[in-house]
Design a protein around this motif. Structure first.
Motif, PDB file in Angstrom:
ATOM      1  N   HIS A   1      -2.173   7.663  -8.308  1.00 34.31           N
ATOM      2  CA  HIS A   1      -3.140   7.438  -7.139  1.00 34.31           C
ATOM      3  C   HIS A   1      -4.127   6.552  -7.550  1.00 34.31           C
ATOM      4  N   GLU A   2      -4.888   6.483  -8.562  1.00 35.66           N
ATOM      5  CA  GLU A   2      -5.884   5.257  -8.504  1.00 35.66           C
ATOM      6  C   GLU A   2      -5.811   4.052  -8.949  1.00 35.66           C
TER       7      GLU A   2
ATOM      8  N   LEU B   1      21.883   4.778  -0.272  1.00 38.54           N
ATOM      9  CA  LEU B   1      21.079   5.434   0.464  1.00 38.54           C
ATOM     10  C   LEU B   1      21.101   6.342   1.589  1.00 38.54           C
ATOM     11  N   VAL B   2      20.423   7.791   1.390  1.00 42.19           N
ATOM     12  CA  VAL B   2      21.491   8.515   2.290  1.00 42.19           C
ATOM     13  C   VAL B   2      19.892   8.758   3.291  1.00 42.19           C
ATOM     14  N   ALA B   3      19.107   8.872   2.478  1.00 40.74           N
ATOM     15  CA  ALA B   3      17.705   9.284   3.116  1.00 40.74           C
ATOM     16  C   ALA B   3      16.845   8.281   3.570  1.00 40.74           C
ATOM     17  N   ASP B   4      15.904   8.658   3.727  1.00 41.86           N
ATOM     18  CA  ASP B   4      13.975   7.590   4.072  1.00 41.86           C
ATOM     19  C   ASP B   4      13.720   8.391   4.749  1.00 41.86           C
ATOM     20  N   GLY B   5      11.873   8.572   4.673  1.00 43.48           N
ATOM     21  CA  GLY B   5      11.148   9.479   5.464  1.00 43.48           C
ATOM     22  C   GLY B   5      10.138  10.244   4.425  1.00 43.48           C
ATOM     23  N   THR B   6       9.391  10.366   5.075  1.00 43.03           N
ATOM     24  CA  THR B   6       8.120  11.594   4.441  1.00 43.03           C
ATOM     25  C   THR B   6       9.237  12.590   3.749  1.00 43.03           C
ATOM     26  N   VAL B   7       8.856  14.054   2.964  1.00 42.52           N
ATOM     27  CA  VAL B   7       8.950  15.126   2.449  1.00 42.52           C
ATOM     28  C   VAL B   7       9.441  15.518   2.850  1.00 42.52           C
ATOM     29  N   ASP B   8       8.469  15.921   4.007  1.00 45.97           N
ATOM     30  CA  ASP B   8       8.912  17.563   5.413  1.00 45.97           C
ATOM     31  C   ASP B   8      10.955  15.984   6.380  1.00 45.97           C
ATOM     32  N   GLU B   9      10.249  15.044   6.283  1.00 48.46           N
ATOM     33  CA  GLU B   9      11.513  14.614   6.971  1.00 48.46           C
ATOM     34  C   GLU B   9      12.756  14.986   6.549  1.00 48.46           C
TER      35      GLU B   9
ATOM     36  N   CYS C   1       4.533  10.934  -3.455  1.00 49.05           N
ATOM     37  CA  CYS C   1       4.910   9.881  -2.424  1.00 49.05           C
ATOM     38  C   CYS C   1       4.363   9.533  -0.972  1.00 49.05           C
ATOM     39  N   ASP C   2       3.779   9.190  -0.681  1.00 51.27           N
ATOM     40  CA  ASP C   2       4.097   8.624   1.143  1.00 51.27           C
ATOM     41  C   ASP C   2       5.436   8.576   1.839  1.00 51.27           C
TER      42      ASP C   2
ATOM     43  N   GLY D   1       0.852  -1.077   0.176  1.00 53.52           N
ATOM     44  CA  GLY D   1      -0.207   0.079   0.202  1.00 53.52           C
ATOM     45  C   GLY D   1       0.723   1.123   0.034  1.00 53.52           C
ATOM     46  N   ASP D   2       1.771   0.838  -0.130  1.00 54.30           N
ATOM     47  CA  ASP D   2       3.396   1.857  -0.269  1.00 54.30           C
ATOM     48  C   ASP D   2       3.059   3.299  -1.358  1.00 54.30           C
ATOM     49  N   VAL D   3       3.236   4.039  -1.231  1.00 54.95           N
ATOM     50  CA  VAL D   3       3.107   4.715  -2.568  1.00 54.95           C
ATOM     51  C   VAL D   3       5.264   5.512  -1.854  1.00 54.95           C
ATOM     52  N   TYR D   4       6.240   4.543  -2.781  1.00 56.49           N
ATOM     53  CA  TYR D   4       7.645   4.855  -2.479  1.00 56.49           C
ATOM     54  C   TYR D   4       8.215   6.126  -3.633  1.00 56.49           C
TER      55      TYR D   4
END
Length: 251
Positions: A177-178, A211-219, A200-201, A33-36
């Motif tokens: 999204h659909e 991989l230097v970062a992983d999280g929400t865009v705000d994070e 993306c979620d 269910g993720d949109v990554y």
């Protein structure tokens, strides 16, 4: 596979070409269910990672699981449940868009309507045209229609916005999204931050294979705004400056 297992999971995934590590000790866990969004500059290793997930490439080290299965052991099962829009692909000259989609429906043994899929991606007026004469944007739309065949559980989209005009970009976002609302997990790569944050979620930032970062865009924006991680800040500056290359093509 266990119902709570990640749809995509890698541990220490590495791909080495001579002295170059295209992917370096990558740990990912993408839940159902993720949109990554897999974000990184060109050459960061995004397409190589996708190749490893789908068994187009073999890892130098580490492990990869898709639907809880090793892609090397059961590639047919994984491919039947996955829709793929690759970064580089070829179309058959002299074959129509309808014939391209029909080929995928036959391969996956499903009865999807090619016309409905092509209409969905904005190719209703070119269903029976020669795909060998399509613009880059039209090729992207056709490849997306082919990826949607069979209502896949996982959509893997590698730079899906390439060559698209603003309307095409918006349609891809709507389809993502659909499909996610239908229940699909979506994993897509891009070098354009503005497109990723609208869809993306979660986001993973890849830099020189790591991989230097992983999280929400705000994070990630918060991390890039500190002095703690100059790499994230530099990558975000580069990605924010990136632009969709529509190239003035007819869509």
């Amino acid at each position: 596979m266990s119902s709570d297992a990640p749809v995509i999971e890698t541990n220490g995934l590495t791909k080495q070409y001579g002295d170059v590590r295209a992917v370096d000790s990558l740990d990912l866990a993408i839940e159902a269910g993720d949109v990554y969004g897999f974000l990184g500059p060109n050459g960061a290793g995004k397409s190589t990672t996708i190749g490893l997930l789908l068994d187009y490439l073999r890892p130098t080290a580490g492990t990869v699981r898709v639907f809880g299965t090793d892609p090397q052991r059961d590639p047919v099962e994984i491919h039947n449940r996955t829709g793929v829009l690759p970064d580089r692909f070829g179309l058959y000259e002299g074959r129509s868009a309808r014939q391209h989609v029909s080929f995928v429906t036959e391969t996956k043994r499903v009865d999807d309507d090619p016309e409905a899929l092509l209409d969905r991606v904005g190719l209703a007026d070119a269903i029976d045209d020669d795909a060998g004469e399509f613009s880059k944007g039209m090729e992207q739309r056709l490849a997306l229609a082919m990826a949607l065949v069979g209502d896949p559980d996982l959509l893997v989209l590698d730079e899906p916005f390439t060559g698209l005009d603003p309307h095409g970009v918006r349609r891809v976002r709507e389809i993502v999204h659909e499909e996610n609302e239908r229940g699909a997990t979506v994993f897509f790569s891009s070098h354009v931050l503005g497109q990723v944050e609208l869809v993306c979620d979660r986001v993973g930032v890849l830099h020189q294979g790591r991989l230097v970062a992983d999280g929400t865009v705000d994070e990630l924006r918060a991390a890039a705004g500190t002095d703690d991680d100059a790499v994230i800040e530099d990558v975000f500056v580069e990605l924010t400056d990136a632009r969709i290359d529509a190239g003035g093509e007819s869509q």
